[in-house]
Design a protein around this motif. Structure first.
Motif, PDB file in Angstrom:
ATOM      1  N   ILE A  24       0.912  -1.248  -0.190  1.00 20.53           N
ATOM      2  CA  ILE A  24       0.014  -0.011  -0.089  1.00 20.53           C
ATOM      3  C   ILE A  24       0.969   1.067  -0.040  1.00 20.53           C
ATOM      4  O   ILE A  24       1.841   1.450   1.055  1.00 20.53           O
ATOM      5  CB  ILE A  24      -0.708  -0.087   1.298  1.00 20.53           C
ATOM      6  CG1 ILE A  24      -1.794  -1.314   1.471  1.00 20.53           C
ATOM      7  CG2 ILE A  24      -1.695   1.368   1.461  1.00 20.53           C
ATOM      8  CD1 ILE A  24      -2.930  -1.467   0.610  1.00 20.53           C
ATOM      9  N   GLU A  25       0.823   2.106  -0.824  1.00 19.16           N
ATOM     10  CA  GLU A  25       1.629   3.227  -1.174  1.00 19.16           C
ATOM     11  C   GLU A  25       0.875   4.505  -0.843  1.00 19.16           C
ATOM     12  O   GLU A  25       0.031   5.183  -1.804  1.00 19.16           O
ATOM     13  CB  GLU A  25       2.487   3.170  -2.453  1.00 19.16           C
ATOM     14  CG  GLU A  25       3.611   4.194  -2.598  1.00 19.16           C
ATOM     15  CD  GLU A  25       4.919   3.746  -1.608  1.00 19.16           C
ATOM     16  OE1 GLU A  25       4.952   2.442  -1.358  1.00 19.16           O
ATOM     17  OE2 GLU A  25       5.295   4.749  -0.911  1.00 19.16           O
ATOM     18  N   ASP A  26       0.666   5.182   0.193  1.00 21.20           N
ATOM     19  CA  ASP A  26       0.179   6.548   0.266  1.00 21.20           C
ATOM     20  C   ASP A  26      -1.294   6.365  -0.150  1.00 21.20           C
ATOM     21  O   ASP A  26      -1.540   7.280  -0.889  1.00 21.20           O
ATOM     22  CB  ASP A  26       1.000   7.603  -0.303  1.00 21.20           C
ATOM     23  CG  ASP A  26       2.388   7.909   0.333  1.00 21.20           C
ATOM     24  OD1 ASP A  26       2.443   7.568   1.507  1.00 21.20           O
ATOM     25  OD2 ASP A  26       3.387   7.998  -0.512  1.00 21.20           O
ATOM     26  N   ILE A  27      -2.117   5.732   0.347  1.00 21.26           N
ATOM     27  CA  ILE A  27      -3.396   5.997   0.053  1.00 21.26           C
ATOM     28  C   ILE A  27      -4.278   6.694   0.986  1.00 21.26           C
ATOM     29  O   ILE A  27      -3.939   6.720   2.246  1.00 21.26           O
ATOM     30  CB  ILE A  27      -4.308   4.781  -0.225  1.00 21.26           C
ATOM     31  CG1 ILE A  27      -4.535   3.720   0.967  1.00 21.26           C
ATOM     32  CG2 ILE A  27      -3.506   3.829  -1.341  1.00 21.26           C
ATOM     33  CD1 ILE A  27      -5.311   2.513   0.827  1.00 21.26           C
ATOM     34  N   SER A  28      -5.398   7.395   0.617  1.00 23.49           N
ATOM     35  CA  SER A  28      -6.053   8.048   1.302  1.00 23.49           C
ATOM     36  C   SER A  28      -7.599   8.089   1.008  1.00 23.49           C
ATOM     37  O   SER A  28      -7.944   8.197  -0.132  1.00 23.49           O
ATOM     38  CB  SER A  28      -5.912   9.944   1.566  1.00 23.49           C
ATOM     39  OG  SER A  28      -4.492   9.872   2.006  1.00 23.49           O
ATOM     40  N   PHE A  29      -8.613   7.882   1.847  1.00 23.51           N
ATOM     41  CA  PHE A  29      -9.947   8.149   1.538  1.00 23.51           C
ATOM     42  C   PHE A  29     -10.798   8.003   2.758  1.00 23.51           C
ATOM     43  O   PHE A  29     -10.414   7.729   3.807  1.00 23.51           O
ATOM     44  CB  PHE A  29     -10.629   6.637   0.693  1.00 23.51           C
ATOM     45  CG  PHE A  29     -10.303   5.389   1.348  1.00 23.51           C
ATOM     46  CD1 PHE A  29     -11.386   4.846   2.331  1.00 23.51           C
ATOM     47  CD2 PHE A  29      -9.167   4.710   1.056  1.00 23.51           C
ATOM     48  CE1 PHE A  29     -11.426   3.536   2.801  1.00 23.51           C
ATOM     49  CE2 PHE A  29      -8.943   3.454   1.843  1.00 23.51           C
ATOM     50  CZ  PHE A  29     -10.212   2.953   2.602  1.00 23.51           C
ATOM     51  N   ASN A  30     -12.182   8.603   2.736  1.00 23.73           N
ATOM     52  CA  ASN A  30     -13.095   8.574   3.777  1.00 23.73           C
ATOM     53  C   ASN A  30     -14.355   7.554   3.450  1.00 23.73           C
ATOM     54  O   ASN A  30     -14.729   7.416   2.493  1.00 23.73           O
ATOM     55  CB  ASN A  30     -13.566   9.753   3.760  1.00 23.73           C
ATOM     56  CG  ASN A  30     -12.646  11.090   4.164  1.00 23.73           C
ATOM     57  OD1 ASN A  30     -11.614  10.909   4.584  1.00 23.73           O
ATOM     58  ND2 ASN A  30     -12.909  12.076   3.620  1.00 23.73           N
ATOM     59  N   ILE A  31     -14.735   6.807   4.554  1.00 22.73           N
ATOM     60  CA  ILE A  31     -15.948   6.472   4.655  1.00 22.73           C
ATOM     61  C   ILE A  31     -16.952   7.195   5.684  1.00 22.73           C
ATOM     62  O   ILE A  31     -16.644   7.229   6.668  1.00 22.73           O
ATOM     63  CB  ILE A  31     -15.906   4.872   4.871  1.00 22.73           C
ATOM     64  CG1 ILE A  31     -15.079   4.267   3.623  1.00 22.73           C
ATOM     65  CG2 ILE A  31     -17.245   4.080   4.611  1.00 22.73           C
ATOM     66  CD1 ILE A  31     -14.709   2.557   3.716  1.00 22.73           C
ATOM     67  N   GLU A  32     -18.078   7.683   5.306  1.00 25.77           N
ATOM     68  CA  GLU A  32     -18.963   8.354   6.038  1.00 25.77           C
ATOM     69  C   GLU A  32     -19.732   7.344   6.746  1.00 25.77           C
ATOM     70  O   GLU A  32     -20.281   6.295   6.066  1.00 25.77           O
ATOM     71  CB  GLU A  32     -19.803   9.361   5.188  1.00 25.77           C
ATOM     72  CG  GLU A  32     -18.590  10.529   4.908  1.00 25.77           C
ATOM     73  CD  GLU A  32     -19.502  11.795   4.182  1.00 25.77           C
ATOM     74  OE1 GLU A  32     -20.566  11.794   3.938  1.00 25.77           O
ATOM     75  OE2 GLU A  32     -18.821  12.517   3.908  1.00 25.77           O
ATOM     76  N   GLU A  33     -20.313   7.827   7.730  1.00 21.58           N
ATOM     77  CA  GLU A  33     -21.380   6.803   8.650  1.00 21.58           C
ATOM     78  C   GLU A  33     -22.464   6.515   7.734  1.00 21.58           C
ATOM     79  O   GLU A  33     -23.111   7.208   7.163  1.00 21.58           O
ATOM     80  CB  GLU A  33     -21.895   7.591   9.700  1.00 21.58           C
ATOM     81  CG  GLU A  33     -22.167   6.925  10.953  1.00 21.58           C
ATOM     82  CD  GLU A  33     -22.592   7.644  12.115  1.00 21.58           C
ATOM     83  OE1 GLU A  33     -21.623   8.659  12.343  1.00 21.58           O
ATOM     84  OE2 GLU A  33     -23.545   7.741  12.743  1.00 21.58           O
ATOM     85  N   GLY A  34     -22.779   5.025   7.773  1.00 19.87           N
ATOM     86  CA  GLY A  34     -24.123   4.708   7.160  1.00 19.87           C
ATOM     87  C   GLY A  34     -23.732   4.459   5.393  1.00 19.87           C
ATOM     88  O   GLY A  34     -24.418   4.140   4.903  1.00 19.87           O
ATOM     89  N   GLU A  35     -22.393   4.572   5.236  1.00 18.77           N
ATOM     90  CA  GLU A  35     -22.164   4.535   3.761  1.00 18.77           C
ATOM     91  C   GLU A  35     -21.461   3.206   3.540  1.00 18.77           C
ATOM     92  O   GLU A  35     -21.204   2.466   4.237  1.00 18.77           O
ATOM     93  CB  GLU A  35     -20.948   5.458   3.333  1.00 18.77           C
ATOM     94  CG  GLU A  35     -21.180   5.970   1.815  1.00 18.77           C
ATOM     95  CD  GLU A  35     -19.927   7.270   1.870  1.00 18.77           C
ATOM     96  OE1 GLU A  35     -20.216   7.966   1.109  1.00 18.77           O
ATOM     97  OE2 GLU A  35     -18.899   7.098   2.528  1.00 18.77           O
ATOM     98  N   ALA A  36     -21.988   2.588   2.210  1.00 11.89           N
ATOM     99  CA  ALA A  36     -21.572   1.364   1.860  1.00 11.89           C
ATOM    100  C   ALA A  36     -20.606   1.589   0.585  1.00 11.89           C
ATOM    101  O   ALA A  36     -20.899   2.248  -0.560  1.00 11.89           O
ATOM    102  CB  ALA A  36     -22.685   0.614   1.268  1.00 11.89           C
ATOM    103  N   VAL A  37     -19.451   1.376   0.719  1.00 12.94           N
ATOM    104  CA  VAL A  37     -18.101   1.615  -0.156  1.00 12.94           C
ATOM    105  C   VAL A  37     -17.284   0.381  -0.637  1.00 12.94           C
ATOM    106  O   VAL A  37     -17.270  -0.551  -0.027  1.00 12.94           O
ATOM    107  CB  VAL A  37     -17.161   2.610   0.589  1.00 12.94           C
ATOM    108  CG1 VAL A  37     -15.896   2.835  -0.250  1.00 12.94           C
ATOM    109  CG2 VAL A  37     -17.767   3.887   0.874  1.00 12.94           C
TER     110      VAL A  37
END
Ligand code: SF4
Length: 336
Positions: A24-37
């Motif tokens: 894994i090389e420098d990954i960024s992401f968000n998962i918001e509450e209640g979301e399906a990603v």
């Protein structure tokens, strides 16, 4: 809305004698509450490594080399193993790949579930834990009496449901499902997908679905993250990314999905070449040895993630318009 999970510049290596596998090389992401990603990509692209990093259960010799994993503001990478035990399964849990082998075949299912519940909540009595197990069996569409059975008496679909029960046993807010429909027949796959959808829609569970199958993502998720060779190449809403993929790798993945609208003798597109050896990944854009639009800049400079449309991020020099390519322009026009 509070953020459930925020990954910032995560870097994970498997440090071996023959070198560091840069998984894994420098990954960024968000998962918001209640979301399906949906986290999508070929085998070995780092999807499961992301999951094991969140749970802090990386197999040896995996190590988090850098970055942060925030769960509601708490950086999981800073926690001690003891502190992490309080979060694992109770706040974040996982449906592991390979349900067929994940349950002990010679211990009754009820004993495996109640033990998991009681281990994480010392105050709960066996009778209450058993009641939780029975209620969860009902929730996943199985006869609660089935808790008395052994896993070897279950079909593949029932084992997968039982694994989902295990993941829900301690009432987590965030569930990671790693290839939950692999090795199941098509009808059972559809049932498991319906069940996961129900967990998100009716119970408000935040879900990260790991799969190589984009059609599964389209069924369940609202957002998709595409990974290639340990990096995120594109992310956005399912509707946006499926209708307008901007990264050549995503375009290839989407073109390889069979369509019922096309003729039965349709030829499925494939992406030529093999994923790189992450002990010695390509310089610049990691996809450049397989990309049909590669330019000199791609070989030397790693493309940053850029928001080319609201919420739609792409890591590609051409998509971002830094370099011109007639082929790429034609490719996009063809697709539209
Ligand atoms: Fe292809 Fe270059 Fe874009 Fe990488 S940066 S996907 S090599 S066009």
């Amino acid at each position: 809305m509070t953020l459930s999970i925020r990954i910032e510049d995560l870097k994970v290596y498997y440090c071996m004698k023959r070198g560091n596998c840069q998984a894994i090389e420098d990954i960024s992401f968000n998962i918001e509450e209640g979301e399906a990603v949906g986290l999508v990509g070929e085998s070995g692209c780092g999807k499961s490594t992301v999951a094991f990093s969140i749970l802090r259960m990386l197999p040896y010799p995996g190590q988090i080399i850098g970055g942060h994993i925030y769960l509601d503001g708490i950086d999981l990478t800073d926690l001690t193993e003891e502190e992490m035990r309080d979060i694992r399964w109770k706040r974040v849990s996982m449906v592991f790949q390979g349900a067929m082998n994940a349950l002990n075949p010679i211990i009754r299912v009820k004993d495996q579930i109640t033990e998991a519940i009681m281990q994480h909540d010392k105050k709960i009595k066996h009778k209450e834990a058993l009641e939780v197990a029975r209620k969860l069996f009902n929730l996943v569409g199985m006869d609660p009496e089935r808790v008395n059975h052994y896993p070897f008496e279950f079909s593949g679909g029932m084992k997968q449901r039982a694994m989902i029960v295990m993941a829900l046993a301690c009432n987590p807010v965030f569930v990671i499902a790693d290839e939950p429909t692999t090795a199941l027949d098509v009808t059972v796959q559809a049932q498991i997908m319906d069940l996961l959808k129900k967990l998100v829609d009716e119970l408000g569970i935040t879900l990260m679905l790991i799969t190589h199958d984009l059609s599964v993502v389209a069924e369940i998720c609202s957002k998709v993250i595409i990974m290639y060779a340990g990096k995120i190449v594109e992310s956005g809403s399912v509707i946006d990314l499926f209708s307008n993929p901007m990264h050549p790798y995503s375009q290839g993945l989407i073109a390889s999905i069979p369509s019922i609208e096309k003729s039965s003798d349709q030829t499925l597109a494939s992406i030529p070449g093999q994923p790189p050896n992450l002990l010695d990944p390509p310089t610049g854009c990691r996809f450049h040895p397989r990309c049909k639009y590669t330019q000199e800049m791609c070989k030397n400079t790693d493309p940053p993630a850029e928001e080319l449309k609201s919420g739609h991020f792409v890591s590609c020099h051409l998509a971002a318009g830094r370099i011109k390519s007639e082929h790429y322009r034609i490719g996009l026009e063809d697709k539209n």
